[in-house]
Scaffold this active site. Structure first.
Site, PDB file in Angstrom:
ATOM      1  CD  GLU A  76      -3.501  -2.131   7.482  1.00 54.75           C
ATOM      2  OE1 GLU A  76      -2.506  -2.903   6.454  1.00 54.75           O
ATOM      3  OE2 GLU A  76      -3.711  -0.961   7.242  1.00 54.75           O
ATOM      4  CG  ASN A  96      -2.130   1.052   1.675  1.00 52.95           C
ATOM      5  OD1 ASN A  96      -1.609   1.452   0.856  1.00 52.95           O
ATOM      6  ND2 ASN A  96      -2.236   0.900   2.792  1.00 52.95           N
ATOM      7  CD1 TRP A  97       3.659   1.279  -2.849  1.00 51.87           C
ATOM      8  CD2 TRP A  97       3.180   1.967  -4.827  1.00 51.87           C
ATOM      9  NE1 TRP A  97       4.089   0.639  -3.782  1.00 51.87           N
ATOM     10  CE2 TRP A  97       3.777   1.361  -5.086  1.00 51.87           C
ATOM     11  CE3 TRP A  97       2.914   3.568  -5.774  1.00 51.87           C
ATOM     12  CZ2 TRP A  97       4.406   0.203  -6.582  1.00 51.87           C
ATOM     13  CZ3 TRP A  97       3.383   2.603  -7.335  1.00 51.87           C
ATOM     14  CH2 TRP A  97       4.305   1.122  -7.286  1.00 51.87           C
ATOM     15  CE  LYS A  98      -0.128   2.873   4.848  1.00 52.57           C
ATOM     16  NZ  LYS A  98      -0.072   3.323   6.717  1.00 52.57           N
ATOM     17  N   GLY A 138       2.807   2.429  10.519  1.00 50.10           N
ATOM     18  CA  GLY A 138       3.754   3.604  10.633  1.00 50.10           C
ATOM     19  C   GLY A 138       4.488   3.404  11.633  1.00 50.10           C
ATOM     20  N   GLY A 196       2.964  -1.003   4.436  1.00 47.26           N
ATOM     21  CA  GLY A 196       3.690   0.153   3.826  1.00 47.26           C
ATOM     22  C   GLY A 196       4.745   1.042   3.515  1.00 47.26           C
ATOM     23  CG  HIS A 202      -5.325   1.891   5.448  1.00 46.31           C
ATOM     24  ND1 HIS A 202      -4.992   2.972   5.867  1.00 46.31           N
ATOM     25  CD2 HIS A 202      -4.481   1.025   5.481  1.00 46.31           C
ATOM     26  CE1 HIS A 202      -4.198   2.601   7.020  1.00 46.31           C
ATOM     27  NE2 HIS A 202      -3.959   1.589   6.256  1.00 46.31           N
ATOM     28  CB  SER A 245       5.376  -1.774  11.423  1.00 44.05           C
ATOM     29  OG  SER A 245       5.406  -0.762  11.817  1.00 44.05           O
ATOM     30  CD  GLU A 279      -2.200   4.783   6.735  1.00 40.92           C
ATOM     31  OE1 GLU A 279      -2.878   5.276   5.749  1.00 40.92           O
ATOM     32  OE2 GLU A 279      -1.665   4.779   7.307  1.00 40.92           O
TER      33      GLU A 279
END
Ligand code: 13P
Length: 238
Positions: A159, A6-8, A165, A216, A93, A195, A95
């Site tokens: 997650e 997941n490149w965000k 992160g 990530g 997600h 992570s 976020e």
């Protein structure tokens, strides 16, 4: 085994194309592993082009709307993704749940629409640190999972929010316990996210109910992403 990067909000079209060209070499060495990358919307096409025809690396979006089209500024629909050659989408997600008002209800709607259109789905769940401290982890997971449809093209990503992160990976015991609980509610493959890196991937992926990873930060570098995919291939072959 499934490894998804997941490149965000990283990698515009130029960088995405370069990265994709680098990881096409993974094709021959990652047998037994479904490899997925999830670029930002604007970089989907460049990633697909960079991977080239016949690559076994799939490209997923990071979100998808539940309507086919309409007055939904800033959203992208499943048919639009399919037209580009996108094979799936992440939904829910943390976020998006925490910062963009995503709810269990909208996550469920996004997943249903994506599946109906023919996309694969990675549906994310996970407790916050406060939930875990209050011993609410199972209750939170149960609510989140209750909104996620069962489908052969859907996988769940566990997650834990406190592990995303932060460099604080869940221990393999915590991951295994949560995955087993999720599978008792929803019979599906369950990926771990939070992570994951080239150093800890092997231990996490060796757990019996860990069926892959949603990565990530460590997926942004081709070498570390490849190392995680190769660790998964080794475990899949054992
Ligand atoms: P990190 O691997 O950077 O912790 O991110 C995990 C994640 O949110 C993947 O979706």
């Amino acid at each position: 085994m499934l490894i998804a990067g997941n490149w965000k909000m990283f990698k515009g079209a130029h960088q995405a194309r370069e990265f994709a060209a680098q990881i096409t070499r993974l094709d021959d060495r990652s047998s037994g592993v479904d490899v997925v990358v999830c670029p930002p919307f604007v970089s989907l096409q460049a990633t697909i082009q960079g991977l080239g025809e016949g690559s076994n690396v799939s490209v997923y979006a990071q979100n998808v709307h539940w309507e086919l089209e309409g007055a939904f500024t800033g959203e992208v629909s499943a048919p639009m993704l399919l037209e580009l050659g996108v094979k799936g989408a992440i939904v829910g997600h943390s976020e998006r749940r925490q910062r963009f008002g995503e709810t269990d209800d909208t996550v469920g709607q996004r997943a249903e629409a994506a599946l109906e259109a023919g996309l694969a789905v990675i549906a994310c769940v996970g407790e916050t640190e406060a939930d875990r401290e209050a011993e609410e982890t199972e209750a939170v997971l149960e609510l989140q999972i209750g909104a996620i449809p069962e489908h052969e093209r859907l996988v769940i990503a566990y997650e834990p929010v406190w592990a995303i992160g932060t460099g604080r990976t869940a221990s393999s015991e915590i991951a295994q316990e949560a995955h087993a609980f999720i599978k008792s509610l929803h019979p599906t493959r369950v990926l771990y996210g939070g992570s994951v890196n080239a150093e800890n991937a092997r231990t996490l992926l060796s757990q019996p109910d860990v069926d892959g990873a949603l990565v990530g930060g460590a997926s942004l570098d081709a070498q570390s992403f490849e190392a995680i995919c190769l660790a998964a291939a080794e475990i899949a072959g054992e």
